[in-house]
Design a protein around this motif. Sequence first.
Motif, short mmCIF file in Angstrom:
data_model
loop_
_atom_site.label_atom_id
_atom_site.label_comp_id
_atom_site.label_asym_id
_atom_site.label_seq_id
_atom_site.Cartn_x
_atom_site.Cartn_y
_atom_site.Cartn_z
N ARG A 15 0.84 -1.21 0.00
CA ARG A 15 0.00 0.00 0.00
C ARG A 15 0.86 1.25 0.00
NH1 ARG A 15 -2.00 0.91 5.56
NH2 ARG A 15 0.09 1.78 5.64
N ASP A 16 1.86 1.28 0.87
CA ASP A 16 2.75 2.43 0.95
C ASP A 16 3.53 2.62 -0.35
OD1 ASP A 16 1.80 2.74 3.52
OD2 ASP A 16 3.61 1.96 4.49
N ALA A 17 3.92 1.53 -0.99
CA ALA A 17 4.62 1.61 -2.27
C ALA A 17 3.71 2.20 -3.34
CB ALA A 17 5.13 0.24 -2.69
N GLU A 18 2.45 1.82 -3.34
CA GLU A 18 1.50 2.37 -4.31
C GLU A 18 1.32 3.87 -4.11
OE1 GLU A 18 0.32 1.07 -7.00
OE2 GLU A 18 1.14 -0.89 -6.58
N ASP A 56 -9.91 12.30 3.86
CA ASP A 56 -9.01 12.16 2.71
C ASP A 56 -7.93 11.11 2.97
OD1 ASP A 56 -10.44 14.10 1.36
OD2 ASP A 56 -8.98 15.70 1.75
N ILE A 57 -7.37 11.12 4.17
CA ILE A 57 -6.36 10.11 4.52
C ILE A 57 -6.97 8.72 4.44
CG2 ILE A 57 -4.97 9.17 6.41
CD1 ILE A 57 -4.40 12.11 7.21
N SER A 58 -8.15 8.56 4.98
CA SER A 58 -8.81 7.26 4.94
C SER A 58 -9.07 6.82 3.50
CB SER A 58 -10.14 7.35 5.71
OG SER A 58 -10.80 6.12 5.67
N ALA A 59 -9.51 7.75 2.66
CA ALA A 59 -9.79 7.43 1.26
C ALA A 59 -8.52 7.03 0.51
CB ALA A 59 -10.46 8.61 0.58
N VAL A 60 -7.44 7.76 0.72
CA VAL A 60 -6.18 7.44 0.05
C VAL A 60 -5.69 6.05 0.48
CG1 VAL A 60 -3.71 8.03 -0.08
CG2 VAL A 60 -5.45 9.81 -0.35
N LEU A 61 -5.74 5.78 1.77
CA LEU A 61 -5.30 4.48 2.25
C LEU A 61 -6.16 3.35 1.68
CD1 LEU A 61 -4.46 5.31 5.97
CD2 LEU A 61 -2.86 4.99 4.07
N ALA A 62 -7.47 3.58 1.61
CA ALA A 62 -8.37 2.56 1.05
C ALA A 62 -8.09 2.34 -0.43
CB ALA A 62 -9.82 2.98 1.27
N ALA A 66 -6.62 -1.14 -2.06
CA ALA A 66 -7.33 -1.86 -3.11
C ALA A 66 -6.42 -2.11 -4.31
CB ALA A 66 -8.56 -1.07 -3.54
N ILE A 67 -5.62 -1.12 -4.67
CA ILE A 67 -4.68 -1.29 -5.79
C ILE A 67 -3.65 -2.37 -5.45
CG2 ILE A 67 -2.82 -0.17 -7.09
CD1 ILE A 67 -4.46 2.49 -6.66
N ALA A 68 -3.14 -2.34 -4.22
CA ALA A 68 -2.15 -3.32 -3.80
C ALA A 68 -2.74 -4.72 -3.80
CB ALA A 68 -1.60 -2.97 -2.42
N ARG A 69 -3.98 -4.86 -3.37
CA ARG A 69 -4.62 -6.19 -3.37
C ARG A 69 -4.83 -6.71 -4.78
NH1 ARG A 69 -8.69 -5.10 1.53
NH2 ARG A 69 -7.42 -6.06 3.14
#
Length: 73
Positions: A15-18, A56-62, A66-69
């Motif tokens: 997630r952090d890499a994305e 916004d933080i919650s949305a970015v993390l979500a 999702a992209i990472a998964r």
Amino acid sequence: MNPAATPAQLLAAARDAEIARRPDLFRRLNHAQDVLARYDAGQHDDETVVDQALADISAVLAEATAIAREAQP
């Protein structure tokens, strides 16, 4: 990465890499973190702005999670 990393740790790293490789996510996360830092420093007291930054933080993390998964085999 630690060879004994848990699936949750691996997902968090992905997630952090994305976030790091996608300028839009990186910019949104940094802006929201800056808003919270200014609030913590007493530079503003607008609760609505703080609530939006947290959302916004919650949305970015979500989104990044999702992209990472999707990228996992």
